[in-house]
Motif scaffolding. Sequence first.
Motif, mmCIF file in Angstrom:
data_model
loop_
_atom_site.group_PDB
_atom_site.id
_atom_site.type_symbol
_atom_site.label_atom_id
_atom_site.label_comp_id
_atom_site.label_asym_id
_atom_site.label_seq_id
_atom_site.Cartn_x
_atom_site.Cartn_y
_atom_site.Cartn_z
ATOM 1 N N ASN A 39 0.805 -1.225 0.000
ATOM 2 C CA ASN A 39 0.000 0.000 0.000
ATOM 3 C C ASN A 39 0.837 1.274 0.000
ATOM 4 N N SER A 40 2.155 1.160 0.022
ATOM 5 C CA SER A 40 3.009 2.328 -0.181
ATOM 6 C C SER A 40 4.091 2.028 -1.213
ATOM 7 N N ALA A 41 3.894 0.952 -1.975
ATOM 8 C CA ALA A 41 4.901 0.527 -2.952
ATOM 9 C C ALA A 41 5.035 1.514 -4.105
ATOM 10 N N GLU A 42 3.954 2.209 -4.443
ATOM 11 C CA GLU A 42 4.050 3.170 -5.553
ATOM 12 C C GLU A 42 4.993 4.308 -5.197
ATOM 13 N N PRO A 71 0.605 -2.166 -7.202
ATOM 14 C CA PRO A 71 0.297 -0.905 -7.885
ATOM 15 C C PRO A 71 0.392 -1.067 -9.407
ATOM 16 N N ASP A 72 -0.539 -0.469 -10.131
ATOM 17 C CA ASP A 72 -0.540 -0.573 -11.594
ATOM 18 C C ASP A 72 0.736 -0.019 -12.209
ATOM 19 N N HIS A 93 -3.585 -12.592 -11.845
ATOM 20 C CA HIS A 93 -4.929 -12.013 -11.755
ATOM 21 C C HIS A 93 -4.976 -10.621 -12.387
ATOM 22 N N GLN A 94 -4.005 -9.779 -12.069
ATOM 23 C CA GLN A 94 -4.022 -8.409 -12.553
ATOM 24 C C GLN A 94 -3.730 -8.301 -14.045
#
Length: 382
Positions: A39-42, A71-72, A93-94
């Motif tokens: 959740n903070s990888a971007e 993250p995309d 999945h993504q």
Amino acid sequence: MSIAHEETILIVDFGSQVTQLIARRVREAGVYSEIAPFNSAEEAFHRLKPKGVILSGSPAGVPEEGSPRAPDVIFESGLPILGICYGQQVMTHQLGGTVESGDGGEFGGEFGRAIIEISEECVLFDGLWKVGEQHQVWMSHGDKVTEFAPGFRIVATTEGAPFALIADDERRYYGTQFHPEVVHTPAGGKMIANFVRHVCGCAGDWTMAEYKDAKIAEIRAQVGDKKVICGLSGGVDSSVAAILIHEAIGDQLTCVFVDHGLLRMNEREQVETLFRDHYNIPLVVVDAEERFMAGLAGQTDPEKKRKFIGGEFIEVFDEESAGVGGADFLAQGTLYPDVIESVSFTGGPSVTIKSHHNVGGLPERMNMKLVEPLRELFKDEV
């Protein structure tokens, strides 16, 4: 503040208990690595500008509602990606494949040692495995990929995982259902090295000497002409931190050794002799046995003890900073595992194992800024 490395691998953490081992294997291959929660990888991706990305395992399941995603920006970057276990599944999945729960279907979960059969050549196998061979790997998954995403091919299978290792060579995406980072996959470390060296194109020349030179320059830039006190325990971590900082700023550093009454026999005398006589580093010794014992009296909860000890240390350091003319910085021997194990990355996936007094025990109010030159290192690297 962290060192900028020309070659870095970003490891996106989805909560696996062995994510640290991925970082270790990458560094053993001579490439710097950092872990960031999903959740903070971007933010970490933009800050580090990595040469490649590794997606970790997770106790979560991709089919579960609200389970973590990558993250995309990682998939849009064109960089090489290695997905491990959950990382393989979430990548699949993504990118348009299918992941199913292990509760039903033809293939169930696998837990423990498994035998992998190599069906096609792959760059990850360079110098390791050949087509037709069988090798031991370590599995720990309930869910499984049942249809890989467009562009992938199967390069290895096990009895319980028809997509044990998949590859999209054009996009440089690779996914392993097994865990190459653990010792139970004997060739796994070399496989990760193949990814960071052969796929990501890293030179593999990151060394501790490079780290030391860069960190000394960073300390000088951070501290300037201000004063630093170092919380010295006498152990390896704080001692190495103190010597490194002293090399950077000389007598702007004063070490503070707190005798809290829980020391080993003759430890106080050994520290005084080593730092005053051998290294010639300014040292203040504080006799604080009574205040520590009073605060710990009757307390049986380990976490509360750690919180108290951390807070009390800061109180002592705040008091002693006045004695050196007002120190602006507090130096500690905090290590990378201390950070990872003490906090859940501010709402990230990692479960708190225990609070380290350098990290989880710090009070919200602190009159000094921190200097932690070992914060990015594992113990043996120190």
